[in-house]
Scaffold this motif. Sequence first.
Motif, short mmCIF file in Angstrom:
data_model
loop_
_atom_site.label_atom_id
_atom_site.label_comp_id
_atom_site.label_asym_id
_atom_site.label_seq_id
_atom_site.Cartn_x
_atom_site.Cartn_y
_atom_site.Cartn_z
N SER A 592 -24.70 -44.16 23.60
CA SER A 592 -25.71 -44.45 22.57
C SER A 592 -26.20 -45.89 22.73
O SER A 592 -25.54 -46.72 23.36
CB SER A 592 -25.22 -44.19 21.14
OG SER A 592 -24.57 -45.30 20.59
N CYS A 593 -27.36 -46.15 22.18
CA CYS A 593 -27.93 -47.50 22.23
C CYS A 593 -28.98 -47.59 21.14
O CYS A 593 -29.03 -46.72 20.26
CB CYS A 593 -28.56 -47.77 23.61
SG CYS A 593 -30.07 -46.83 23.91
N ARG A 595 -31.84 -46.73 21.04
CA ARG A 595 -32.77 -45.60 20.98
C ARG A 595 -32.19 -44.43 20.19
O ARG A 595 -32.91 -43.49 19.88
CB ARG A 595 -33.05 -45.07 22.39
CG ARG A 595 -33.90 -45.96 23.26
CD ARG A 595 -34.12 -45.25 24.59
NE ARG A 595 -34.77 -46.08 25.59
CZ ARG A 595 -36.08 -46.10 25.80
NH1 ARG A 595 -36.88 -45.37 25.07
NH2 ARG A 595 -36.60 -46.86 26.74
N THR A 596 -30.87 -44.47 19.94
CA THR A 596 -30.21 -43.30 19.34
C THR A 596 -30.60 -43.16 17.87
O THR A 596 -30.57 -44.14 17.13
CB THR A 596 -28.68 -43.46 19.43
OG1 THR A 596 -28.37 -43.97 20.72
CG2 THR A 596 -27.96 -42.15 19.23
N MET A 622 -26.57 -36.21 24.09
CA MET A 622 -27.33 -37.39 24.47
C MET A 622 -28.13 -37.93 23.29
O MET A 622 -28.70 -37.16 22.51
CB MET A 622 -28.29 -37.05 25.62
CG MET A 622 -27.63 -36.35 26.80
SD MET A 622 -26.35 -37.32 27.62
CE MET A 622 -27.32 -38.51 28.46
N GLY A 623 -28.20 -39.26 23.23
CA GLY A 623 -28.79 -39.90 22.06
C GLY A 623 -30.29 -39.85 21.96
O GLY A 623 -30.83 -39.96 20.86
N CYS A 624 -31.01 -39.72 23.07
CA CYS A 624 -32.47 -39.75 22.96
C CYS A 624 -33.14 -38.84 23.96
O CYS A 624 -32.60 -38.56 25.02
CB CYS A 624 -32.98 -41.18 23.11
SG CYS A 624 -33.00 -41.75 24.81
N ASN A 627 -34.45 -40.67 27.68
CA ASN A 627 -33.59 -40.75 28.86
C ASN A 627 -32.57 -39.62 28.93
O ASN A 627 -32.08 -39.30 30.01
CB ASN A 627 -32.80 -42.06 28.85
CG ASN A 627 -33.67 -43.21 29.25
OD1 ASN A 627 -34.60 -43.04 30.02
ND2 ASN A 627 -33.41 -44.37 28.70
S1 SF4 Z 1 -29.45 -41.46 26.71
FE1 SF4 Z 1 -30.90 -42.54 25.39
S2 SF4 Z 1 -29.68 -43.03 23.57
FE2 SF4 Z 1 -28.21 -42.52 25.15
S3 SF4 Z 1 -27.68 -44.54 26.03
FE3 SF4 Z 1 -29.32 -43.63 27.30
S4 SF4 Z 1 -31.19 -44.52 26.45
FE4 SF4 Z 1 -29.59 -44.83 24.90
#
Ligand code: SF4
Length: 682
Positions: A592-593, A595-596, A622-624, A627
């Motif tokens: 996660s980051c 963007r999540t 996946m968080g977003c 990506n």
């Molecule tokens: S998949 Fe999306 S939410 Fe997860 S770490 Fe990568 S950029 Fe961030």
Amino acid sequence: MSLPLQDPKSKNHLMQLYCESLTEYKRLSTREVKIGDLVLGRGHPIRVQTMTTTDTMDTIGTVEQSIRCIEAGSELIRITAPSKREAENLLNIKNELRRRGYITPIVADIHFTPNAAEIAARIVEKVRVNPGNYVDKKKFEIIEYSDAEYQEEIDRIRERFTPLVKICKQYGTAMRIGTNHGSLSDRIMSRYGDTPVGMVESAMEFLRIARDENYHQVVLSMKSSNPQVMVHAYRLLVQTMFDEFGECYPLHLGVTEAGDGEDGRIKSSIGIGTLLEDGLGDTIRVSLTEDPELEIPVCKNLVKRYDCRQSTADSQQSAAGIKNLKSEPVLPNIKLPYDPFNYQRRETVAIDNIGDKHVPVVIADLSKIEKITTEDLKSIGYTYDANLDKWNITDTAADYLFTASQELDFALPGTLKVIIYHKAWQNVRDKEKYFPILEAEQYMEKNFHGSSRINFIMVDSFSRGYSHPYLNQLLSKLKNDPTAVVCLSSTNKNAMQSIRRMFVELENNKVRNPVIIISDSNDDSMNESLIHYSVEIGALLLDGFCDGICLGHHFMNKAIQTDQRLMNSIAFGILQAARSRISKTEYISCPSCGRTLFDLQETTARIRAVTNHLKGVKIAIMGCIVNGPGEMADADFGYVGSGVGKITLYKGKEIVKRNVNSDVAVNELIGLLKEHDAWIEP
Ligand code: SF4
């Protein structure tokens, strides 16, 4: 610096060369890169780092999380900058951190948005670009390019990327060219496929442009959620850089989407540790689906292993401080009889259920238990139901049990066999279920008499050296013995190299007996032991060696009790992460980051709770949506955040349900698993 043995004329010879030494720990010397006041590469300490998970527009939240990471020991802090707005806000974050007295360099994480990169490069100490999506787009299309068209695309990249390089040069900003296996561009995929070669080429295209601009403050990474792919890509990158430039840029190591808990730590340790063992890596990040500060102790434990291993010369001085380990170098200058850039399992003959096409077996060491009872077998996957007089056996049940000299006074579960010292074995009644283990010296005695089915022969791959005539005699006897399973261990500080050296010897002598790797840990915590086992065994598994594993424990601190259940779980976790034996569900979850848009940790735990009985199914969380789909690699099913409270579900790379409300999304995922026959009732 130069790599030893490099002979550009000899292709085979070059194939071996991705590190300074295959027989002792030696750091690969790379170019020095300055990131603010922090220097990495060229023998500087291996730096540890992490990435924030807060919204980058939340200045105080990001600053406070960064401080928690810095206090935990993070030497670099990466923050996502998905658009110009976030890139601009990096200035507020940086100013606030500096105001509070923290000078740790900041790295802006960029995907898709060159404009954001060009802003961030003027503010922070380092920018990370992903060559898979900095200029190229990914629509999962196969596009055929002529050479001229391909060159046009490279020219387009040059045009778009050069301004960023110039800004970095002007502002003294460093850069990471960070390739991800999951987000290779359609262009690279069309020409090279989903391969380590494609990953390397993707980064090299950008690196060549940077070098043409005489810009060298570059770090590279080749991440994948599959440790095997990741290790091969880094090795190939090193070789490619040396072939083309005669020098190497620093490496940032990481396994992407490793997940959480024990599995995430094992997977990361195998991938990162395999490369560190060979002296590759100048900075590391362990990506866990947990709070970022929790990644730092894992990083530190990984790096700590090499503090006293700098070189043989150093090790002569420091060996006294290392518990029971000898520091002599393993015989150097080996020619590898296998290809370290492609996985191939070592060819062996089957002895009972060990070797050949059998999955690697797990041997549980219960020898420290004075009187083993049916209760003790619970921790290794066997539960006895006295009423039914039946054993329940889990998917992670050990195959063999080492008891030292104990004969058990109860009937064993059908699939379990016992390994017992040869002396005690001679007196056991049940020779169908009990097999002897003995030292190589004893095995070589003229009057040795063992089992007609399996004999486990213990060989310390360090103690005898490799040119000793004894070794030739031993190898020749083993080669002609269809009952001998070799149990390899090493008391050398460079244990992995020493065992690998013995595998080379077995290969050169065409010894096809199966091999069990015995890994002993004398670390003072199970956390450190987990890393130790994962690195030592994982590195050998990724090169195709190993038909079975046995984890030993010799804690210096006697107060620590061995947790047999955890040891068993680690053993199966290592085999699963190296994709050698699948015994459980695999989770590919991003850390996660900014963007999540949902609580990834809580969601991962919820999905795990209802799907953790689905052996072999790979589920990505996946968080977003930007990506996530690209990064979820070879997952069978994907659960991807696509807006506030919205989830999009995938079967492989195909969207099957868009924008499902998050409160019903886990049930929808179960429905999807059922639809594709991947579900069984718990
Ligand atoms: S998949 Fe999306 S939410 Fe997860 S770490 Fe990568 S950029 Fe961030």
